[in-house]
Scaffold this active site. Sequence first.
Site, PDB file in Angstrom:
ATOM      1  N   ALA A   1       5.848   0.941 110.701  1.00  0.00           N
ATOM      2  CA  ALA A   1       4.410   0.724 110.169  1.00  0.00           C
ATOM      3  C   ALA A   1       3.731   0.558 111.268  1.00  0.00           C
ATOM      4  O   ALA A   1       3.061  -0.342 111.610  1.00  0.00           O
ATOM      5  CB  ALA A   1       4.412  -0.512 109.385  1.00  0.00           C
TER       6      ALA A   1
ATOM      7  N   CYS B   1       0.143   9.111 104.832  1.00  0.00           N
ATOM      8  CA  CYS B   1       0.754   7.997 105.603  1.00  0.00           C
ATOM      9  C   CYS B   1       0.703   6.705 104.389  1.00  0.00           C
ATOM     10  O   CYS B   1      -0.115   6.373 104.014  1.00  0.00           O
ATOM     11  CB  CYS B   1      -0.301   7.387 106.774  1.00  0.00           C
ATOM     12  SG  CYS B   1       0.376   6.043 107.534  1.00  0.00           S
TER      13      CYS B   1
ATOM     14  N   ILE C   1       8.144  15.989 103.507  1.00  0.00           N
ATOM     15  CA  ILE C   1       7.451  14.997 103.185  1.00  0.00           C
ATOM     16  C   ILE C   1       7.097  13.896 104.271  1.00  0.00           C
ATOM     17  O   ILE C   1       7.671  14.128 105.244  1.00  0.00           O
ATOM     18  CB  ILE C   1       8.108  14.259 101.947  1.00  0.00           C
ATOM     19  CG1 ILE C   1       9.476  13.835 102.578  1.00  0.00           C
ATOM     20  CG2 ILE C   1       8.223  15.067 100.839  1.00  0.00           C
ATOM     21  CD1 ILE C   1      10.162  12.949 101.545  1.00  0.00           C
ATOM     22  N   ASN C   2       6.400  13.174 104.126  1.00  0.00           N
ATOM     23  CA  ASN C   2       6.016  12.048 104.897  1.00  0.00           C
ATOM     24  C   ASN C   2       6.917  10.837 104.539  1.00  0.00           C
ATOM     25  O   ASN C   2       7.916  11.121 103.519  1.00  0.00           O
ATOM     26  CB  ASN C   2       4.638  11.358 104.796  1.00  0.00           C
ATOM     27  CG  ASN C   2       4.016  10.909 106.106  1.00  0.00           C
ATOM     28  OD1 ASN C   2       4.910   9.953 106.678  1.00  0.00           O
ATOM     29  ND2 ASN C   2       2.853  11.154 106.574  1.00  0.00           N
TER      30      ASN C   2
ATOM     31  N   GLY D   1      11.360  14.772 113.126  1.00  0.00           N
ATOM     32  CA  GLY D   1      10.603  13.717 113.900  1.00  0.00           C
ATOM     33  C   GLY D   1      11.602  12.467 114.408  1.00  0.00           C
ATOM     34  O   GLY D   1      11.694  12.446 115.713  1.00  0.00           O
TER      35      GLY D   1
END
Length: 300
Positions: free
Chosen positions: A66, A125, A186-187, A260
């Site tokens: 986060a 996000c 996707i995120n 990522g």
Amino acid sequence: MIEITGLKLRNPAILAAGIMGTTGVSLARIAWEGAGAVVTKSIGPEPKAGHSNPSMINLGYGFLNAMGLPNPSYPDFSGELEIAKRESEVPVIASIFGGNAHEFAVVADGLIDAGPDAFELNVSCPHAQGYGASIGCDACAVEEIAAAVCDVTELPVWVKLTPNVTDIVSIGKAAQRGGADAIVAINTVRGMAIDIHSGYPVLGNRFGGLSGKAVKPVAIKCVYDLYAALDIPVIGVGGISSWEDAVEMMMAGASAVQIGSAVYDGPEVFRNVADGIEDFISSGGYKDIGDIVGLAHRRT
């Protein structure tokens, strides 16, 4: 060499937004490690400090983060983007965010002179209030945002979608109607962890986004559905840490992939994935990458 939305990539392994994308030098380093293109950290209209720590934890089967979209804002990031362009020798995609269509357009317009090769619109996000998935769940808003950015630039526009919706295809179609040249899916998946000894949520923001190996099946299904429904390319991201993962994502319909969380184990992942895909194609009797994109759809 592949081409996607007019960009020539030496291979389909792309650095995902938010990983090693804060400075021009770090972006260039990933390019030197073999990435076919790099995506910057998401940049917005105003400076943001992000959420308080802890902001990222390793769960063993994935990561929960986060960050809260920390960034210096577009005027101060332009110099880093220029460095990345000068040193990378691969396409550099600027990830941008805003609270509405106007802010997205302002940020895109403000970064154009720094020379990005494309824009990736972060409407996904899961942990930044008023940004990202807060507006990416609204098909009308996504269409309006895509159209607003397309109005201020002729560069390719990619839209990164959130999986935290009931129907990701409807959001993808909205982005396509707005003029998007590609979809990124996707995120992260919204999630949470609690320390059982204290009873407190582990993350400073209480909840965050799950990435890494745990989300790969979710990403595969989203890419599969989007490929079947859209007329524009889909770039797959979520849980890719090996060439086998990348091939699976491409067979679901991804024209390229983004990596990522796997950078955690070393930036050589880009070269390993790219080389593995190339070897798989040549040894499997395929003519080129296009032969495996969407192959699962032709097997049903």
